[in-house]
Design a protein around this motif. Sequence first.
Motif, short mmCIF file in Angstrom:
data_model
loop_
_atom_site.label_atom_id
_atom_site.label_comp_id
_atom_site.label_asym_id
_atom_site.label_seq_id
_atom_site.Cartn_x
_atom_site.Cartn_y
_atom_site.Cartn_z
N LYS A 99 63.02 49.56 41.50
CA LYS A 99 61.70 48.94 41.38
C LYS A 99 60.72 49.96 40.83
O LYS A 99 60.75 51.13 41.22
N ILE A 100 59.85 49.51 39.96
CA ILE A 100 58.93 50.45 39.32
C ILE A 100 57.48 50.00 39.45
O ILE A 100 56.65 50.39 38.66
N HIS B 45 54.25 58.84 39.45
CA HIS B 45 53.71 60.12 38.99
C HIS B 45 54.76 60.93 38.25
O HIS B 45 54.49 61.53 37.22
N CYS B 46 55.98 60.96 38.78
CA CYS B 46 57.02 61.78 38.14
C CYS B 46 58.17 60.93 37.63
O CYS B 46 59.04 61.43 36.92
N GLY B 47 58.24 59.64 37.99
CA GLY B 47 59.31 58.79 37.48
C GLY B 47 60.62 58.97 38.20
O GLY B 47 61.64 58.48 37.75
N TYR B 48 60.61 59.65 39.32
CA TYR B 48 61.85 59.89 40.04
C TYR B 48 62.03 58.86 41.13
O TYR B 48 61.09 58.36 41.71
N TYR B 49 63.28 58.58 41.42
CA TYR B 49 63.61 57.78 42.59
C TYR B 49 64.92 58.29 43.14
O TYR B 49 65.91 58.40 42.40
N ARG B 50 64.97 58.61 44.42
CA ARG B 50 66.20 59.08 45.05
C ARG B 50 66.76 60.31 44.34
O ARG B 50 67.65 60.21 43.50
N ASP B 51 66.28 61.47 44.68
CA ASP B 51 66.77 62.73 44.13
C ASP B 51 66.58 62.81 42.63
O ASP B 51 65.49 62.77 42.13
N ARG B 52 67.68 62.87 41.89
CA ARG B 52 67.56 63.12 40.47
C ARG B 52 67.69 61.85 39.64
O ARG B 52 67.94 61.90 38.45
N GLU B 53 67.56 60.73 40.30
CA GLU B 53 67.75 59.48 39.59
C GLU B 53 66.49 59.14 38.81
O GLU B 53 65.72 58.28 39.20
N ALA B 54 66.23 59.86 37.74
CA ALA B 54 65.02 59.64 36.94
C ALA B 54 65.15 58.33 36.19
O ALA B 54 66.07 58.15 35.41
N ILE B 55 64.25 57.44 36.44
CA ILE B 55 64.38 56.11 35.88
C ILE B 55 63.36 55.87 34.78
O ILE B 55 63.66 55.27 33.76
N LEU B 56 62.17 56.39 34.96
CA LEU B 56 61.10 56.00 34.05
C LEU B 56 60.93 57.00 32.92
O LEU B 56 61.12 58.19 33.11
N VAL B 57 60.55 56.49 31.78
CA VAL B 57 60.11 57.37 30.72
C VAL B 57 58.62 57.61 30.97
O VAL B 57 57.80 56.72 30.78
N GLU B 58 58.32 58.78 31.45
CA GLU B 58 56.96 59.05 31.91
C GLU B 58 56.29 60.02 30.95
O GLU B 58 56.64 61.20 30.91
N GLU B 59 55.34 59.53 30.16
CA GLU B 59 54.67 60.42 29.23
C GLU B 59 53.36 60.93 29.84
O GLU B 59 52.70 60.21 30.58
N GLN B 60 53.07 62.18 29.56
CA GLN B 60 51.84 62.78 30.09
C GLN B 60 50.65 62.28 29.30
O GLN B 60 50.64 62.32 28.07
N ALA B 61 49.62 61.82 29.98
CA ALA B 61 48.44 61.28 29.29
C ALA B 61 47.61 62.40 28.64
O ALA B 61 47.51 63.48 29.19
#
Lengths: 195, 61
Positions: A99-100, B45-61
């Motif tokens: 979920k995001i 804020h960092c796009g992480y979920y559960r340890d290293r499971e980076a899910i989001l493409v998070e660009e710095q504004a």
Amino acid sequence: MPTPTKGPRLGGGPAHERLMLANLAASLFEHKRITTTVTKAKRLKPYAERLVTFAKRGDLASRRRVLGLISNKGIVHELFTDIAQAVENRDGGYTRITKIGNRKGDNAPMAVIELVLEPVSAKQAVVAEATSAAKRDADKKEAAAAAPVAEEAPETEAAEAPAEEAPAAEEAATEEAPTAEEAAEAPAAEEKDAK
Amino acid sequence: MPNPKRRHSKARRDRRRAHDHLRQPVLSECPHCHEMKLPHQACPHCGYYRDREAILVEEQA
């Protein structure tokens, strides 16, 4: 009485729902990761995983069943080759939903659904190995006389499986499966007789 | 058409509204960037979920 669908209905009608699920699955297999609403992701998960199971089976009949749902041959081919191979050692759980947060505009809860393509971790492999070893031990104790046969069986099966699958998958791609499958199944049948 | 017979007092109005309030969302700390985030959701804020499971493409504004 038919079993009710698990989860909420989507779209304006059954046909709309079927199309939406098929299209979501096609997009998932094409892009490996898609962003959608949590509701759609939850409905897509079992649907997509069932298709992956067909892909892992890999024969022409299952390919045609999938083609009846997803009409894009390129995507189905990718599913039956790349994706099926990547999840070969995984027993279910081929997709992951994260979920995001809520969407700007209508505040709909959004999620990322993705294929779990990374190899099964070392820890999981160890656990699987331990369970199979324990099972083997139990079998050995039960049938001490038939022990050598029982021990050999899993190894020969394991060796046989990839060799059997690879030609079958390739031949199916070129639409020549019937002959290939007969050829592939013949040694398997002999195997069984030998046991 | 039916109409209210009597005007309600301020006290009555205010008592009715005694339970009208917003609730603070429940937050948990992101184990990766230590920002506050909603539980069971990827960290915005960092796009992480559960340890290293980076899910989001998070660009710095």
